[in-house]
Design an enzyme around this catalytic site. Structure first.
Site, short mmCIF file in Angstrom:
data_model
loop_
_atom_site.label_atom_id
_atom_site.label_comp_id
_atom_site.label_asym_id
_atom_site.label_seq_id
_atom_site.Cartn_x
_atom_site.Cartn_y
_atom_site.Cartn_z
N TYR A 189 0.83 -1.21 0.00
CA TYR A 189 0.00 0.00 0.00
C TYR A 189 0.86 1.26 0.00
O TYR A 189 0.43 2.32 -0.45
CB TYR A 189 -0.93 0.04 1.22
CG TYR A 189 -2.04 -1.00 1.20
CD1 TYR A 189 -2.21 -1.85 0.11
CD2 TYR A 189 -2.91 -1.12 2.25
CE1 TYR A 189 -3.21 -2.79 0.09
CE2 TYR A 189 -3.93 -2.06 2.24
CZ TYR A 189 -4.07 -2.90 1.16
OH TYR A 189 -5.07 -3.83 1.14
N LYS A 247 3.06 -15.24 2.37
CA LYS A 247 3.00 -15.94 1.09
C LYS A 247 4.45 -16.21 0.68
O LYS A 247 4.91 -15.81 -0.41
CB LYS A 247 2.25 -15.06 0.08
CG LYS A 247 1.95 -15.69 -1.26
CD LYS A 247 0.86 -16.74 -1.20
CE LYS A 247 0.65 -17.37 -2.57
NZ LYS A 247 -0.16 -18.60 -2.52
N ASP A 294 -3.40 -17.93 1.43
CA ASP A 294 -4.54 -18.58 0.78
C ASP A 294 -5.12 -19.66 1.70
O ASP A 294 -6.34 -19.80 1.83
CB ASP A 294 -4.15 -19.15 -0.60
CG ASP A 294 -2.76 -19.76 -0.63
OD1 ASP A 294 -2.02 -19.61 0.35
OD2 ASP A 294 -2.42 -20.39 -1.64
N ASP A 351 -5.70 -6.68 5.70
CA ASP A 351 -6.87 -5.93 5.25
C ASP A 351 -7.98 -6.91 4.87
O ASP A 351 -9.14 -6.80 5.29
CB ASP A 351 -6.45 -5.08 4.04
CG ASP A 351 -7.49 -4.06 3.63
OD1 ASP A 351 -8.56 -4.02 4.26
OD2 ASP A 351 -7.23 -3.32 2.66
N ASP A 403 -11.35 -8.42 7.42
CA ASP A 403 -12.75 -8.25 6.99
C ASP A 403 -13.45 -9.60 6.90
O ASP A 403 -14.62 -9.73 7.25
CB ASP A 403 -12.82 -7.55 5.62
CG ASP A 403 -12.96 -6.05 5.77
OD1 ASP A 403 -12.73 -5.54 6.89
OD2 ASP A 403 -13.32 -5.38 4.78
#
Ligand code: NAD
Length: 356
Positions: A135, A190, A222, A246, A250
């Site tokens: 980001y 990852k 994943d 992020d 959620d």
């Protein structure tokens, strides 16, 4: 202790008013100062995070934040959109650790889309690094591709990066949090594909050695997304980078089915923090007295615990919220047959009554 109160847009002012009502009955001798943020600040002073608001936040021990945003600002240039205020505050205050508990209260098990046995009693804490990663990594932008299958085509690009100290400090945060819970940390990355993630995993393992009583395991992002749906209760503290966090936070929030119930905290190295509900400004129900204020009230409890060093008062608020839920009161978002439907103000009043 000084608290900057930034109600913001949409349902923000309604839910923050209820949190302030709850704080006021505890007689905490807090100095509260309110300021505009988000769309309301853009309307009053042309910027979503006016200098005066940023200064107030810097001088305060904690920021109690409602929510920002409205669809009517979607066409503004990016730097003037209400949501930029949150990014600006994170940057100004150096808020690098985001705490998002995902708790499923026994009374609200039905609100989840998962089977009750999978979700009942869920209590996990997602810790998301908030100031690094793809980001914020530079360079980023748009340019003409000079390699790959589409040379000469327009391409967008971002840079994923983490430095060792950034990973070290969020790992310490996660291990310390786990010490106060069930002594387990899952670090999500990852590393099978990304160099940034390999560094993340190496540093997690190194820092873990300083916390011999806390069990550390690693999981690819994943797989973590799958396990959260398959067997969420196997997690306790889950720590991850900005982008993965992020998305996973959620996902975890929605597992509980009650976005109106979930608080959050974003902290810096001095324990200065920004406390806000996990949901947005809900323009669809703003001004109708329908919003659930409990996420904001529980965010205020987190503020007392983490930034204002008043854990006993935080416990009191959390117990009062549980009592109100047990008594059967529900805002429309968590309503089910056999319970009593109430509005924003009545829900706040009920928490105040339970505290008294
Ligand atoms: P949202 O979280 O505002 O709303 C999603 C759904 O949940 C809506 O149906 C809403 O009515 C409901 N909801 C949210 N909070 C509720 C509450 N306390 N009680 C009852 N129902 C509640 O997400 P959105 O609709 O995608 O976004 C609306 C605006 O909020 C956008 O402008 C977005 O950018 C902004 N936003 C702000 C924040 C923030 O301030 N931290 C976070 C997310 C989204």
């Amino acid at each position: 202790m000084k608290v900057a109160v930034l109600p913001g847009d949409g349902i923000g002012p309604e839910i923050v008013a209820e949190a302030l009502k709850v704080l006021s009955v505890l007689d905490l001798k807090l100095e509260l100062e309110q300021a505009d943020v988000g769309g309301s600040a853009y309307e009053s002073s042309g910027h979503p995070l006016p200098e005066a608001t940023a200064r107030l936040a810097q001088q305060a021990d904690a920021v109690l934040f409602g929510a920002v945003g409205d669809w009517k600002y979607d066409n503004l240039e990016r730097s003037l959109r209400p949501e930029q205020a949150i990014l600006g505050l994170r940057k100004t205050l150096g808020l690098y650790a985001n705490f998002r508990p995902a708790i499923c209260y026994p009374e609200l098990t039905h609100a989840s889309s998962l089977k009750p046995e999978l979700i009942g009693g869920l209590d996990i804490l997602i810790i998301r690094e908030l100031t690094g990663d793809i980001y914020f990594g530079q360079p980023k932008g748009r340019r003409t591709a000079v390699d790959g299958p589409f040379i000469g085509a327009e391409e967008g690009f971002d840079t994923m990066r983490y430095t060792r100290p950034e990973i070290e400090r969020i790992m310490h945060t996660a291990f310390k949090a786990a010490e106060k819970r069930s002594q387990r940390v899952t670090s999500v990355d990852k590393s099978n594909v990304l160099e940034t993630s390999q560094l993340w995993r190496d540093v997690a393992t190194e820092i873990g050695k300083a916390y011999p009583h806390v069990a550390l395991d690693h999981m690819y992002v994943d797989n973590a997304a799958m396990q959260l749906v398959k067997e969420p209760k196997k997690f306790d503290v889950l720590v991850t980078g900005n982008m993965f966090g992020d998305i996973l936070s959620d996902e975890a929030a929605m597992l509980t089915g009650s976005i109106g119930m979930l608080p959050s905290a974003s902290l810096n190295a001095k324990n200065q923090g920004l406390y806000e509900p996990s949901h947005g400004s809900a323009p669809d129900i703003a001004g109708k007295g329908l919003a659930n204020p409990l996420a904001t009230i529980l965010s205020a409890a987190m503020m007392l615990r983490f930034s204002l060093n008043m854990p006993a008062q935080a416990d009191r608020i959390e117990r009062a919220v549980q009592k109100v839920l047990a008594s059967g009161l529900r805002t429309p978002d968590i309503y089910s047959e056999g319970t009593q439907r109430v509005g924003t103000v009545q829900m706040g009043d009920a928490v105040v009554a339970a505290l008294k």
